[in-house]
Structures are given as C-alpha cells and as structure tokens.
Design a protein around this motif. Structure first.
Motif, PDB file in Angstrom:
ATOM      1  N   GLU A  18       0.821  -1.206   0.000  1.00  0.00           N
ATOM      2  CA  GLU A  18       0.000   0.000   0.000  1.00  0.00           C
ATOM      3  C   GLU A  18       0.858   1.260   0.000  1.00  0.00           C
ATOM      4  OE1 GLU A  18      -4.147   1.473   2.046  1.00  0.00           O
ATOM      5  OE2 GLU A  18      -2.845   0.152   3.212  1.00  0.00           O
ATOM      6  N   GLN A  19       1.906   1.297   0.830  1.00  0.00           N
ATOM      7  CA  GLN A  19       2.796   2.459   0.858  1.00  0.00           C
ATOM      8  C   GLN A  19       3.514   2.626  -0.475  1.00  0.00           C
ATOM      9  OE1 GLN A  19       2.526  -0.031   3.101  1.00  0.00           O
ATOM     10  NE2 GLN A  19       3.505   0.520   5.036  1.00  0.00           N
ATOM     11  N   ALA A  20       3.970   1.532  -1.054  1.00  0.00           N
ATOM     12  CA  ALA A  20       4.689   1.586  -2.324  1.00  0.00           C
ATOM     13  C   ALA A  20       3.780   2.087  -3.436  1.00  0.00           C
ATOM     14  CB  ALA A  20       5.257   0.210  -2.677  1.00  0.00           C
ATOM     15  N   VAL A  21       2.571   1.563  -3.513  1.00  0.00           N
ATOM     16  CA  VAL A  21       1.635   1.981  -4.565  1.00  0.00           C
ATOM     17  C   VAL A  21       1.341   3.472  -4.437  1.00  0.00           C
ATOM     18  CG1 VAL A  21      -0.751   1.754  -5.373  1.00  0.00           C
ATOM     19  CG2 VAL A  21       0.641  -0.281  -4.970  1.00  0.00           C
ATOM     20  N   ARG A  22       1.096   3.946  -3.237  1.00  0.00           N
ATOM     21  CA  ARG A  22       0.820   5.379  -3.049  1.00  0.00           C
ATOM     22  C   ARG A  22       2.032   6.222  -3.474  1.00  0.00           C
ATOM     23  NH1 ARG A  22      -4.046   5.697  -1.248  1.00  0.00           N
ATOM     24  NH2 ARG A  22      -4.935   4.207   0.210  1.00  0.00           N
ATOM     25  N   PHE A  23       3.230   5.759  -3.148  1.00  0.00           N
ATOM     26  CA  PHE A  23       4.457   6.453  -3.547  1.00  0.00           C
ATOM     27  C   PHE A  23       4.581   6.496  -5.069  1.00  0.00           C
ATOM     28  CE2 PHE A  23       9.060   5.839  -4.593  1.00  0.00           C
ATOM     29  CZ  PHE A  23       9.489   7.127  -4.299  1.00  0.00           C
ATOM     30  N   GLY A  73       4.636 -11.375   1.962  1.00  0.00           N
ATOM     31  CA  GLY A  73       5.539 -11.791   3.022  1.00  0.00           C
ATOM     32  C   GLY A  73       6.996 -11.691   2.599  1.00  0.00           C
ATOM     33  N   PRO A  74       7.893 -12.057   3.501  1.00  0.00           N
ATOM     34  CA  PRO A  74       9.336 -11.850   3.294  1.00  0.00           C
ATOM     35  C   PRO A  74      10.033 -12.915   2.447  1.00  0.00           C
ATOM     36  CG  PRO A  74       8.979 -12.832   5.433  1.00  0.00           C
ATOM     37  CD  PRO A  74       7.601 -12.583   4.827  1.00  0.00           C
ATOM     38  N   HIS A  75       9.298 -13.800   1.821  1.00  0.00           N
ATOM     39  CA  HIS A  75       9.888 -14.938   1.127  1.00  0.00           C
ATOM     40  C   HIS A  75      10.717 -14.563  -0.097  1.00  0.00           C
ATOM     41  CE1 HIS A  75       7.139 -16.945   3.781  1.00  0.00           C
ATOM     42  NE2 HIS A  75       6.118 -16.360   3.186  1.00  0.00           N
ATOM     43  N   PHE A  76      10.292 -13.528  -0.815  1.00  0.00           N
ATOM     44  CA  PHE A  76      10.967 -13.143  -2.056  1.00  0.00           C
ATOM     45  C   PHE A  76      11.313 -11.668  -2.020  1.00  0.00           C
ATOM     46  CE2 PHE A  76       8.018 -16.594  -3.243  1.00  0.00           C
ATOM     47  CZ  PHE A  76       8.956 -17.555  -3.583  1.00  0.00           C
ATOM     48  N   LYS A  77      12.434 -11.310  -2.624  1.00  0.00           N
ATOM     49  CA  LYS A  77      12.896  -9.925  -2.700  1.00  0.00           C
ATOM     50  C   LYS A  77      13.118  -9.559  -4.154  1.00  0.00           C
ATOM     51  CE  LYS A  77      13.590  -9.565   1.836  1.00  0.00           C
ATOM     52  NZ  LYS A  77      12.433  -9.214   2.568  1.00  0.00           N
ATOM     53  N   PHE A  78      13.026  -8.259  -4.447  1.00  0.00           N
ATOM     54  CA  PHE A  78      13.348  -7.777  -5.778  1.00  0.00           C
ATOM     55  C   PHE A  78      14.844  -7.936  -6.024  1.00  0.00           C
ATOM     56  CE2 PHE A  78       9.674  -4.866  -4.843  1.00  0.00           C
ATOM     57  CZ  PHE A  78       8.820  -5.404  -5.770  1.00  0.00           C
ATOM     58  N   THR A  79      15.204  -8.181  -7.269  1.00  0.00           N
ATOM     59  CA  THR A  79      16.611  -8.165  -7.676  1.00  0.00           C
ATOM     60  C   THR A  79      16.722  -7.302  -8.927  1.00  0.00           C
ATOM     61  OG1 THR A  79      16.603  -9.991  -9.273  1.00  0.00           O
ATOM     62  CG2 THR A  79      16.849 -10.586  -6.923  1.00  0.00           C
ATOM     63  N   LYS A 116      17.770   1.911  -7.529  1.00  0.00           N
ATOM     64  CA  LYS A 116      16.912   1.030  -6.745  1.00  0.00           C
ATOM     65  C   LYS A 116      16.159   1.912  -5.755  1.00  0.00           C
ATOM     66  CE  LYS A 116      18.456  -3.054  -5.758  1.00  0.00           C
ATOM     67  NZ  LYS A 116      19.071  -4.240  -5.148  1.00  0.00           N
ATOM     68  N   ASP A 117      14.824   1.791  -5.715  1.00  0.00           N
ATOM     69  CA  ASP A 117      14.028   2.651  -4.844  1.00  0.00           C
ATOM     70  C   ASP A 117      14.011   2.128  -3.406  1.00  0.00           C
ATOM     71  OD1 ASP A 117      11.957   0.706  -4.543  1.00  0.00           O
ATOM     72  OD2 ASP A 117      10.716   1.611  -6.098  1.00  0.00           O
ATOM     73  N   ARG A 118      13.310   2.833  -2.550  1.00  0.00           N
ATOM     74  CA  ARG A 118      13.263   2.512  -1.117  1.00  0.00           C
ATOM     75  C   ARG A 118      12.640   1.142  -0.832  1.00  0.00           C
ATOM     76  NH1 ARG A 118       9.199   7.318   0.509  1.00  0.00           N
ATOM     77  NH2 ARG A 118      10.603   8.329  -0.940  1.00  0.00           N
ATOM     78  N   TYR A 119      11.927   0.575  -1.816  1.00  0.00           N
ATOM     79  CA  TYR A 119      11.301  -0.735  -1.644  1.00  0.00           C
ATOM     80  C   TYR A 119      12.134  -1.848  -2.281  1.00  0.00           C
ATOM     81  CZ  TYR A 119       7.551   2.339  -0.315  1.00  0.00           C
ATOM     82  OH  TYR A 119       6.822   3.317   0.316  1.00  0.00           O
ATOM     83  N   GLY A 120      13.273  -1.480  -2.880  1.00  0.00           N
ATOM     84  CA  GLY A 120      14.155  -2.475  -3.481  1.00  0.00           C
ATOM     85  C   GLY A 120      13.889  -2.735  -4.956  1.00  0.00           C
ATOM     86  N   LEU A 121      12.926  -2.037  -5.559  1.00  0.00           N
ATOM     87  CA  LEU A 121      12.601  -2.225  -6.965  1.00  0.00           C
ATOM     88  C   LEU A 121      13.561  -1.414  -7.829  1.00  0.00           C
ATOM     89  CD1 LEU A 121      10.679  -3.461  -9.072  1.00  0.00           C
ATOM     90  CD2 LEU A 121       9.186  -1.469  -8.740  1.00  0.00           C
ATOM     91  N   SER A 122      14.089  -2.027  -8.878  1.00  0.00           N
ATOM     92  CA  SER A 122      15.027  -1.353  -9.782  1.00  0.00           C
ATOM     93  C   SER A 122      14.285  -0.634 -10.903  1.00  0.00           C
ATOM     94  CB  SER A 122      16.000  -2.366 -10.388  1.00  0.00           C
ATOM     95  OG  SER A 122      16.861  -2.868  -9.397  1.00  0.00           O
ATOM     96  N   TRP A 123      14.781   0.540 -11.239  1.00  0.00           N
ATOM     97  CA  TRP A 123      14.214   1.385 -12.286  1.00  0.00           C
ATOM     98  C   TRP A 123      15.332   1.820 -13.219  1.00  0.00           C
ATOM     99  CZ3 TRP A 123       8.984   2.735 -12.270  1.00  0.00           C
ATOM    100  CH2 TRP A 123       8.271   2.428 -11.089  1.00  0.00           C
ATOM    101  N   GLN A 124      15.010   1.983 -14.476  1.00  0.00           N
ATOM    102  CA  GLN A 124      15.906   2.593 -15.447  1.00  0.00           C
ATOM    103  C   GLN A 124      15.263   3.914 -15.858  1.00  0.00           C
ATOM    104  OE1 GLN A 124      17.238   0.025 -18.746  1.00  0.00           O
ATOM    105  NE2 GLN A 124      16.050  -1.573 -17.731  1.00  0.00           N
ATOM    106  N   VAL A 125      15.939   5.014 -15.565  1.00  0.00           N
ATOM    107  CA  VAL A 125      15.424   6.338 -15.905  1.00  0.00           C
ATOM    108  C   VAL A 125      16.281   6.835 -17.067  1.00  0.00           C
ATOM    109  CG1 VAL A 125      14.944   8.656 -15.050  1.00  0.00           C
ATOM    110  CG2 VAL A 125      14.728   6.689 -13.505  1.00  0.00           C
ATOM    111  N   VAL A 126      15.715   6.768 -18.276  1.00  0.00           N
ATOM    112  CA  VAL A 126      16.512   7.020 -19.479  1.00  0.00           C
ATOM    113  C   VAL A 126      15.813   7.975 -20.444  1.00  0.00           C
ATOM    114  CG1 VAL A 126      17.687   4.788 -19.360  1.00  0.00           C
ATOM    115  CG2 VAL A 126      15.558   4.970 -20.605  1.00  0.00           C
ATOM    116  N   PRO A 127      16.621   8.776 -21.136  1.00  0.00           N
ATOM    117  CA  PRO A 127      16.029   9.625 -22.171  1.00  0.00           C
ATOM    118  C   PRO A 127      15.733   8.799 -23.419  1.00  0.00           C
ATOM    119  CG  PRO A 127      18.397  10.004 -22.045  1.00  0.00           C
ATOM    120  CD  PRO A 127      18.047   9.033 -20.948  1.00  0.00           C
ATOM    121  N   VAL A 128      14.583   9.044 -24.021  1.00  0.00           N
ATOM    122  CA  VAL A 128      14.228   8.367 -25.272  1.00  0.00           C
ATOM    123  C   VAL A 128      15.310   8.619 -26.320  1.00  0.00           C
ATOM    124  CG1 VAL A 128      12.533   8.332 -27.159  1.00  0.00           C
ATOM    125  CG2 VAL A 128      11.758   8.461 -24.792  1.00  0.00           C
ATOM    126  N   ARG A 129      15.866   9.809 -26.294  1.00  0.00           N
ATOM    127  CA  ARG A 129      16.894  10.202 -27.259  1.00  0.00           C
ATOM    128  C   ARG A 129      18.117   9.281 -27.187  1.00  0.00           C
ATOM    129  NH1 ARG A 129      19.078  11.452 -31.574  1.00  0.00           N
ATOM    130  NH2 ARG A 129      20.482  13.202 -31.712  1.00  0.00           N
TER     131      ARG A 129
END
Length: 167
Positions: A18-23, A73-79, A116-129
């Motif tokens: 819920e916190q992640a989705v709102r963020f 639950g804590p069973h799986f984490k983002f990589t 990598k964001d505060r929840y451990g999810l990786s993002w690529q922030v790239v220019p289309v150019r």
C-alpha cells in the motif's frame, strides 16, 4: 466493459504494498490511480500468515500501465534481474524520476541510469533520445554516446548529446 490487460506485472512486497503503490502514484501522477484493493480473510491463514483484514493485493495504474502489488511476506525480494524502464523526453523528467524514485533508495545501485528505490525495486530512468543515438548507423557517434553513458549514474542528456556530436 473494460478490456483486461493481457500481461500485468505483479510486484511482490513483504507488507509495504500500500505504501509503495501510493508512492508510485504520487511520483507518476497524471492518470495514475488505484483500481482496486483486496484484503486477506481468515481463509488460508495457515498458508499466508497475514492478519484478516490486512491488504493482500492492490491493482493500480501508472500512466496507463496496469500493475498488481501483493503483500506476500518476506519470502521473495526484488533483484536487478528485473527493472521498470521510465522513458523520459527531457532532462527535467529525468531529474524528477531519478530524484523521486531514488530518494531513500540504495545509492550503491545507481549506475548508467539504473537506480533502486526505497522498496528495493530497480528502475531505469533514461532519455528516449539515448536509444536513437546508440542505434545510429554511424558507429563512432554511437560509440561515443555509449562510452559517455557508461560513466554516468543519472543520465545527463546534454552530455550525451555532446558526445554524440563529438564535442
């Protein structure tokens, strides 16, 4: 009747869906929104271990793309094996997404436009150019852009353009 998206990425969280989705909705704004929220019941408590009435899953949209967030639950984490790519038209967009998504994230995971964001999810922030430049038929131009990009954490569109032009 609304068409169901054929493929919906599901993001597994321990208990912070819920916190992640709102963020994420706040970060992307615009047409981003929660579509539905489902809650755990007493059924299956011995398997899922979550309290009845707590958030189980949230369906949401970010800029028209549907996602699901699960408190599994804590069973799986983002990589870093999976990331979400944010295609930006300007340096202002790059700065916004980089600064917002990266806030409280892992500074060690910042390289070549990835964070990598505060929840451990990786993002690529790239220019289309960037894609246009590295796919150029002129191998020298494309090579200079690639070399410049590999030295960056956050993408610098002006520096990439300078490399492309040979400045």
């Amino acid at each position: 009747m609304q068409r169901i998206q054929t493929i919906t990425p599901c993001l597994w969280f321990d208990h912070q869906a819920e916190q992640a989705v709102r963020f994420y909705i706040q970060t992307f704004g615009g047409s981003s929104r929660i579509l539905s929220t489902r809650y755990y019941s007493d059924v299956g408590t011995e398997i899922h271990g979550r309290p009845a009435g707590s958030v189980m899953a949230i369906s949401f949209e970010l800029d028209g793309q549907q996602f699901s967030a699960l408190n599994g639950g804590p069973h799986f984490k983002f990589t870093e094996a999976i990331s979400l790519q944010v295609n930006c038209q300007s340096q202002a967009e790059i700065d916004h997404y980089w600064n917002t998504l990266g806030e409280e994230g892992d500074p060690q995971a910042q390289v070549c436009g990835w964070l990598k964001d505060r929840y451990g999810l990786s993002w690529q922030v790239v220019p289309v150019r960037l894609f246009e430049m590295i796919e150029d038929q002129d191998a020298d131009k494309a090579g200079r852009v690639m070399a410049a990009m590999l030295q960056m954490k956050k993408m610098d569109l002006a520096a990439l353009e300078h490399a492309y032009e040979g400045d």
